[in-house]
Design an enzyme around this catalytic site. Structure first.
Site, PDB file in Angstrom:
ATOM      1  N   GLU A   1      27.896 -41.900 -16.761  1.00 19.59           N
ATOM      2  CA  GLU A   1      29.083 -41.052 -16.589  1.00 19.59           C
ATOM      3  C   GLU A   1      30.275 -41.865 -16.087  1.00 19.59           C
ATOM      4  O   GLU A   1      31.420 -41.623 -16.482  1.00 19.59           O
ATOM      5  CB  GLU A   1      28.769 -39.897 -15.627  1.00 19.59           C
ATOM      6  CG  GLU A   1      27.838 -38.853 -16.246  1.00 19.59           C
ATOM      7  CD  GLU A   1      27.516 -37.721 -15.294  1.00 19.59           C
ATOM      8  OE1 GLU A   1      27.868 -36.566 -15.609  1.00 19.59           O
ATOM      9  OE2 GLU A   1      26.905 -37.985 -14.238  1.00 19.59           O
TER      10      GLU A   1
ATOM     11  N   GLU B   1      19.134 -36.549 -16.097  1.00 20.16           N
ATOM     12  CA  GLU B   1      19.166 -35.532 -15.044  1.00 20.16           C
ATOM     13  C   GLU B   1      18.232 -34.355 -15.307  1.00 20.16           C
ATOM     14  O   GLU B   1      17.726 -33.732 -14.370  1.00 20.16           O
ATOM     15  CB  GLU B   1      20.601 -35.014 -14.873  1.00 20.16           C
ATOM     16  CG  GLU B   1      21.552 -35.972 -14.185  1.00 20.16           C
ATOM     17  CD  GLU B   1      22.180 -36.988 -15.121  1.00 20.16           C
ATOM     18  OE1 GLU B   1      23.088 -37.720 -14.685  1.00 20.16           O
ATOM     19  OE2 GLU B   1      21.776 -37.062 -16.304  1.00 20.16           O
TER      20      GLU B   1
END
Length: 703
Positions: free
Chosen positions: A108, A128
């Protein structure tokens, strides 16, 4: 310009600011790192001599992502989304230079930069979902803008690593090696000065019919395949928001869905398991000076299904293996089965023909114990009978060199007694592989009374070498896994006597999230295995005349499970699909009448509680006795060894979620309501009572 903190440094090279992450061991994006990146960015942006910024790593990987130990709260400013939004809004171009893997928040971070360079052999990912959550720092909004809906969904919903070579839209340049990365990143930065910042947020997406069809297909697929998990469908919703909302609104939707996931029992369970698996690697109390022994050659006693599976683990890791069978015919059959398994993998594209031959070349068959004189480790995988095991270990003691580790794959027998058959009990240990041994990840490492710390350290290290999850346990009947599963199987069989059908029991347990119910599992493993164990433990069960009597009758009639075409269920030739057999319930009704047990309708809730709560209770006794060091170790054993759903975290985490007071209350209910049977089998563990009375959890024991 030069700023140097412990975890982030920045230096100026000509007109480029180089920000370097250095937070060993994996560049977790902790609060200190986030603060360091913000400080470095602000310094670079305010410096008129800097025209572009490069963010890279001093470690072998770029970043493994968020520091999830921070999930428990506290002052976490600046939060990662804030840092990444600041980077993206920078007035000077920012280049991410990925020298190694970037996962989760690490990827990210790269996506928030304006340009990205990576080593071409690299892999990146957004894992995640394995923690019961979704990317919460813009990953669901930025990745689809740089790639496409399918790529973003593939990565985010599966959580699997992806080669950067498959992400051409994400990376501006792929460099040949780490050595060429700095120069290529500098060139991209110099080119970017003319082009200026290129925020991903300015890329607009729209939901056309084709893209909408991708989302619909994904939703349908995930609904079928991810039952029990909460996060995967939320991942899809978040990615879809990138196509249906302006960027900032999409970020807000991502944050809302992220918090939805975080507040679920699934997220708590999956994050608990993440730490549990890592904790299992660390054995407290071992001598710090004890050194693991070198294992460069291994012997396996027994070339049957289990022995062959064990051997494959070592061949896969490049370790030579000597396989011993006293009869040449059995040895040839075992080696042929291993070859067939490897060739089947090759047909599926998992191995090349060269790899098959390379692994087979590491396997040598022998029929004489004297051929084992130079091995570093020997693992016995013969018939589960004490007299046979002792005979094998006596022979091994005679031929194996000093310092060789003598291991048994026994699943139930007393390893202390086995060790007594040798003159070196300090070198004896249990290595309990789970079937199929070449597939199942769990390895119960069983410490006997005299096992040395050197041998324990070697076994724990070896588990990693052969890609197993090793969990250290103590000696008792069945160790941890099989001791607990005995309780579970006993109660399923008793419920059948009381009137529940095998199909109902299996359905309830599968609804909990287990891959199969106890009756299907018994048929698959072979009912005769449990029968032989019961025959050896008559003193333990003789006070209960109802103990698995239906299973015993089935075995004595030749109905031993799938391999015989019938067990509790019937099976058509070539099929593993269980078919209900009314005759089994007729046997149960007859046995119940003989034993004076009244049959009745039994609720699904009672089935769940009576199968799972005694299993949890047994786990509490195992902890109280010190057979397992941590409640989380039991959870690792049950997830990897028995298919307990990871979205429930394991049986002990599941108990914490249900509430130990509730588990205790139901144990006491059945203890009093099931007559003599309840008194015998539902006595609550002293540890369960103690923790419930103190409003504590099993996980509190892990600290």
């Amino acid at each position: 310009m030069q700023i140097d903190s412990k975890v982030v440094s920045v230096e100026q090279k000509d007109n480029i600011a180089l920000i370097t992450l250095n937070n060993a061991p994996v560049n977790a994006l902790s609060k200190a790192v986030r603060q360091g990146v913000m400080t470095a960015m602000q310094a670079a942006l305010s410096n008129d001599g800097v025209e572009a910024i490069v963010i890279t790593s001093a470690l072998p990987l770029f970043s493994a992502g968020a520091d999830i130990s921070e999930f428990s709260g506290g002052n976490l400013e600046p939060m990662l989304p804030e840092v990444l939004n600041f980077i993206e809004s920078a007035s000077k171009p920012v280049v991410a230079a990925l020298n190694g893997a970037a996962f989760g928040g690490g990827l990210e971070l790269a996506l928030a930069c304006h340009y990205r360079v990576s080593v071409e052999s690299n892999k990146v990912g957004l894992p995640e979902v394995h923690l019961g959550i979704l990317p919460g720092a813009g990953g669901t909004q930025r990745l689809p803008r740089l790639s496409d809906a399918k790529t973003a969904l593939d990565m985010i919903v599966s959580g699997a690593p992806t080669p950067v070579t498959k992400l051409s839209g994400v990376f501006d340049k792929l460099t040949a090696s780490v050595e060429t990365l700095a120069a290529d990143a500098q060139q991209v930065a110099l080119n970017a000065i003319a082009q200026g910042p290129r925020p991903v947020s300015e890329i607009n997406l729209s939901l056309d019919d084709d893209t909408n069809a991708v989302f619909n297909a994904y939703s349908e697929q995930v609904t079928q395949k991810s039952k029990g998990f909460f996060a995967p469908l939320k991942c899809i919703e978040a990615v879809k928001a990138a196509y249906t909302m302006p960027f900032n609104d999409g970020l807000a939707e991502e944050a809302r869905l992220f918090m939805q996931c975080m507040e679920t029992p699934q997220a708590r369970a999956q994050q608990h398991f993440f730490f549990a698996e890592r904790a299992a690697n660390h054995v407290p109390g071992l001598d710090k000076n004890a050194q693991a022994r070198s294992i460069s050659k291994v012997a396996i006693i027994g070339a049957g299904t289990m022995g062959g599976g064990i051997a494959m683990n070592f061949a896969n890791a490049g370790i030579p293996v000597v396989m011993l069978e006293l009869k040449q015919e059995a040895l040839d059959k075992g080696l042929a089965l291993i070859r067939r398994n490897y060739e089947n993998s090759a047909k599926k594209g998992k191995l090349t023909s060269e790899q098959v031959e390379q692994r087979m070349s590491l396997l040598t068959g022998v029929t004489d114990y004297d051929a084992l004189s130079d091995v570093d480790l020997v693992i016995e995988a013969v018939f589960e009978k004490m007299s046979v095991k002792k005979e094998v270990f006596s022979a091994l003691d005679r031929v194996c060199k000093p310092g060789a580790i003598l291991a048994t794959n026994t699943s139930t027998l007393d390893i202390n007694e086995i060790a007594e058959a040798t003159s070196r009990p300090q070198d004896v240990i249990g290595l309990h592989f789970f079937s199929p041994a070449n597939v199942m990840k769990l390895l119960e490492i069983v410490r006997a009374d005299k096992t040395s710390d050197e041998v324990i350290k070697t076994a724990m290290k070896l588990a990693k070498t052969i890609r197993k999850v090793g969990v250290l346990v103590g000696v008792c009947f069945g160790f941890v896994g099989n001791r607990m599963i005995e309780v579970y199987g006993r109660e399923a069989n008793r419920l059948m006597l009381e009137g529940a059908t095998p199909e109902q029991v299996d359905r309830v347990i599968m609804q909990l999230g287990m891959p199969m119910g106890p009756f299907t599992m018994g048929d698959m493993a072979g009912l005769d295995i449990g029968y032989f164990v019961r025959q050896s433990r008559k003193a333990f069960i003789e006070h209960d005349p109802s103990y698995c009597v239906v299973a015993d009758e089935l075995v004595e009639a030749g109905r031993v499970g799938l391999k015989a075409g019938k067990g509790v269920y019937l099976y058509e030739a070539g099929s593993r699909k269980p078919i209900a057999d009314p005759e089994v319930m007729e046997i149960a009704a007859r046995k119940a009448k003989e034993l004076g047990i009244e049959q009745r309708e039994i609720s699904d809730q009672e089935i769940l509680e009576r199968c799972i709560y005694p299993l949890i209770n047994e786990g509490a006794d195992i902890l109280r006795e010190g057979i397992a060091g941590r409640a989380s170790d039991i959870d690792v054993i049950y997830v990897y060894g028995y298919g307990f759903p990871v979205f429930r975290g394991g049986p002990m985490q599941y108990a914490d979620e249900v509430g130990l007071k509730n588990v205790l209350a139901r144990m006491r209910h059945y203890q009093s309501s099931l007559g003599e049977y309840g008194k015998q089998w539902f006595a609550p563990s002293e540890l369960l009572i103690e923790l419930a009375d103190q409003n504590k959890t099993f996980s509190s024991l892990n600290n």
